[in-house]
Design an enzyme around this catalytic site. Structure first.
Site, mmCIF file in Angstrom:
data_model
loop_
_atom_site.group_PDB
_atom_site.id
_atom_site.type_symbol
_atom_site.label_atom_id
_atom_site.label_comp_id
_atom_site.label_asym_id
_atom_site.label_seq_id
_atom_site.Cartn_x
_atom_site.Cartn_y
_atom_site.Cartn_z
ATOM 1 N N ASP A 175 -13.337 -7.344 11.703
ATOM 2 C CA ASP A 175 -13.704 -7.780 10.350
ATOM 3 C C ASP A 175 -13.029 -6.865 9.324
ATOM 4 O OD1 ASP A 175 -15.381 -5.488 9.651
ATOM 5 O OD2 ASP A 175 -16.859 -6.288 11.052
ATOM 6 N N HIS B 14 -8.191 -3.307 17.506
ATOM 7 C CA HIS B 14 -8.315 -4.626 18.138
ATOM 8 C C HIS B 14 -7.866 -5.766 17.225
ATOM 9 C CE1 HIS B 14 -11.388 -2.966 21.309
ATOM 10 N NE2 HIS B 14 -10.145 -2.617 21.548
ATOM 11 N N CYS C 284 1.367 -16.999 15.046
ATOM 12 C CA CYS C 284 1.753 -18.079 15.947
ATOM 13 C C CYS C 284 1.652 -17.612 17.405
ATOM 14 C CB CYS C 284 3.184 -18.529 15.627
ATOM 15 S SG CYS C 284 3.746 -19.824 16.756
ATOM 16 N N CYS D 237 7.893 -22.868 13.899
ATOM 17 C CA CYS D 237 8.239 -23.463 15.203
ATOM 18 C C CYS D 237 7.258 -24.535 15.663
ATOM 19 C CB CYS D 237 8.338 -22.361 16.259
ATOM 20 S SG CYS D 237 6.736 -21.771 16.841
ATOM 21 N N SER E 234 -20.464 0.847 21.991
ATOM 22 C CA SER E 234 -20.991 1.097 23.337
ATOM 23 C C SER E 234 -20.024 1.939 24.146
ATOM 24 C CB SER E 234 -21.241 -0.238 24.052
ATOM 25 O OG SER E 234 -20.039 -0.979 24.105
HETATM 26 P P1 OAD Z 1 -20.673 -3.441 21.548
HETATM 27 O O1 OAD Z 1 -21.378 -4.717 21.228
HETATM 28 O O2 OAD Z 1 -20.205 -3.206 22.932
HETATM 29 O O3 OAD Z 1 -21.639 -2.233 21.157
HETATM 30 C C1 OAD Z 1 -22.330 -2.224 19.940
HETATM 31 C C2 OAD Z 1 -23.054 -0.910 19.844
HETATM 32 O O4 OAD Z 1 -23.627 -0.834 18.547
HETATM 33 C C3 OAD Z 1 -24.188 -0.742 20.858
HETATM 34 O O5 OAD Z 1 -24.059 0.550 21.457
HETATM 35 C C4 OAD Z 1 -25.444 -0.838 19.993
HETATM 36 O O6 OAD Z 1 -26.499 -0.004 20.484
HETATM 37 C C5 OAD Z 1 -24.929 -0.309 18.677
HETATM 38 N N1 OAD Z 1 -25.665 -0.755 17.474
HETATM 39 C C6 OAD Z 1 -26.359 -1.909 17.261
HETATM 40 N N2 OAD Z 1 -26.856 -1.945 16.016
HETATM 41 C C7 OAD Z 1 -26.477 -0.788 15.403
HETATM 42 C C8 OAD Z 1 -26.680 -0.231 14.108
HETATM 43 N N3 OAD Z 1 -27.359 -0.864 13.155
HETATM 44 N N4 OAD Z 1 -26.129 0.989 13.860
HETATM 45 C C9 OAD Z 1 -25.420 1.645 14.809
HETATM 46 N N5 OAD Z 1 -25.195 1.162 16.036
HETATM 47 C C10 OAD Z 1 -25.714 -0.034 16.345
HETATM 48 O O7 OAD Z 1 -19.485 -3.286 20.480
HETATM 49 P P2 OAD Z 1 -18.166 -2.376 20.558
HETATM 50 O O8 OAD Z 1 -18.442 -1.061 21.182
HETATM 51 O O9 OAD Z 1 -17.537 -2.431 19.218
HETATM 52 O O10 OAD Z 1 -13.285 -6.131 22.032
HETATM 53 O O11 OAD Z 1 -17.307 -3.237 21.555
HETATM 54 C C11 OAD Z 1 -16.008 -2.854 21.814
HETATM 55 C C12 OAD Z 1 -15.162 -4.064 22.051
HETATM 56 O O12 OAD Z 1 -15.805 -4.922 22.996
HETATM 57 C C13 OAD Z 1 -14.988 -4.968 20.856
HETATM 58 O O13 OAD Z 1 -13.991 -4.495 19.968
HETATM 59 C C14 OAD Z 1 -14.604 -6.261 21.494
HETATM 60 C C15 OAD Z 1 -15.642 -6.294 22.590
HETATM 61 O O14 OAD Z 1 -15.342 -7.044 23.683
HETATM 62 C C16 OAD Z 1 -12.473 -7.180 22.059
HETATM 63 O O15 OAD Z 1 -12.781 -8.274 21.591
HETATM 64 C C17 OAD Z 1 -11.149 -6.876 22.684
#
Ligand code: OAD
Length: 249
Positions: free
Chosen positions: A101, A116, A124, A155, A194
């Site tokens: 975002d 990411h 494209c 294309c 996470s």
């Molecule tokens: P995740 O959904 O894996 O983790 C979200 C984290 O945010 C968790 O540890 C929650 O406990 C925490 N959380 C939830 N609410 C919160 C809040 N209000 N304040 C602070 N923390 C909070 O998301 P990411 O770690 O970003 O990749 O995931 C990594 C990647 O996995 C993403 O970029 C995406 C996904 O698959 C791709 O699409 C390639």
């Protein structure tokens, strides 16, 4: 041991490494939360891979357009705003995000390293040229609504979202800059992630290995494996403003 907020005010170079949790309080669902997480309801292999787009482009495009719609309707929250404020107060801050975002930018952060990719930079599928045509705000009633992707003006290939899918390489220049910042910083704030998706998840470890202090800001305490690692347990929209106040009090 508790983290001393004054260490933030004294830091020379701070890295903020953010994940989906930073946008959760703006109403953007995360990926791995038990009840609301996107991957609890959708199979990433059906939506976030090259093969998925080849097999069913309208399903994948519709899903990402639904997410883009959610983001366009959302506003940055106190966590995004505090990170932008920190960059103004500290000698140096590098913001690395796994989020697709643009809420960090809309909160005033400059030069965000998007590991990411972005929902707002479609390109494209065939020739990789950026898509510059109009993309009106879709009005998709629900997640899972199908939508035919527009066509490339060069294309005629199908347009895909400018995000990094599973199995794809991260943008090389961004990753390089992120790795360098992690190696050079003295403090890294890991906010709302996470830490499960590689290679991005290496970033906090690199900082720790180089002797930086790493602070996890998350409602779920993260495993602390080294003496320089701390948890600030809570939601980023509350923890970050409080931390800023305490650091500069
Ligand atoms: P995740 O959904 O894996 O983790 C979200 C984290 O945010 C968790 O540890 C929650 O406990 C925490 N959380 C939830 N609410 C919160 C809040 N209000 N304040 C602070 N923390 C909070 O998301 P990411 O770690 O970003 O990749 O995931 C990594 C990647 O996995 C993403 O970029 C995406 C996904 O698959 C791709 O699409 C390639």
């Amino acid at each position: 041991m508790e983290f001393d907020p004054k260490r933030l005010a004294r830091a020379r170079h701070v890295v903020v490494f953010s994940g989906a949790g930073v946008s959760a309080q703006s109403g953007i669902p995360t990926f791995r939360d038990a009840l609301t997480g996107l991957w609890e309801h959708f199979d990433p292999a059906r939506l976030a891979t090259v093969q998925a787009f080849r097999e069913d482009p309208a399903l994948v495009w519709g899903w990402y357009e639904w997410r883009r719609q959610k983001v366009l309707e959302a506003q940055p929250n106190a966590a995004h705003l505090t990170i932008a404020e920190l960059a103004r107060r500290l000698p140096r801050l590098t913001l690395i995000t796994q989020n697709v975002d643009d809420l960090h930018e809309r909160a005033g952060s400059l030069d965000v390293l998007h590991l990411h990719g972005s929902l707002h930079a479609p390109k494209c599928f065939a020739c990789h040229r950026p898509f510059t045509g109009p993309l009106p705000l879709p009005s998709l009633p629900e997640q899972g609504a199908r939508l035919e992707p527009p066509r490339c003006t060069g294309c005629n290939g199908k347009i895909r979202p400018g995000v990094v899918w599973f199995g794809e390489a991260l943008p090389e220049r961004m990753l390089k800059r992120a790795v360098q910042a992690a190696r050079e910083c003295d403090l890294l704030l890991s906010v709302g992630t996470s830490g499960l998706v590689q290679p991005a998840a290496r970033i906090p470890h690199l900082a720790l290995q180089q002797g930086a202090c790493v602070v996890h800001i998350n409602p779920q305490p993260q495993p602390c494996t080294a003496p320089g690692e701390y948890n600030l347990v809570g939601r980023a929209g509350e923890v970050l403003p409080h931390l800023l106040d305490q650091a500069f009090a």
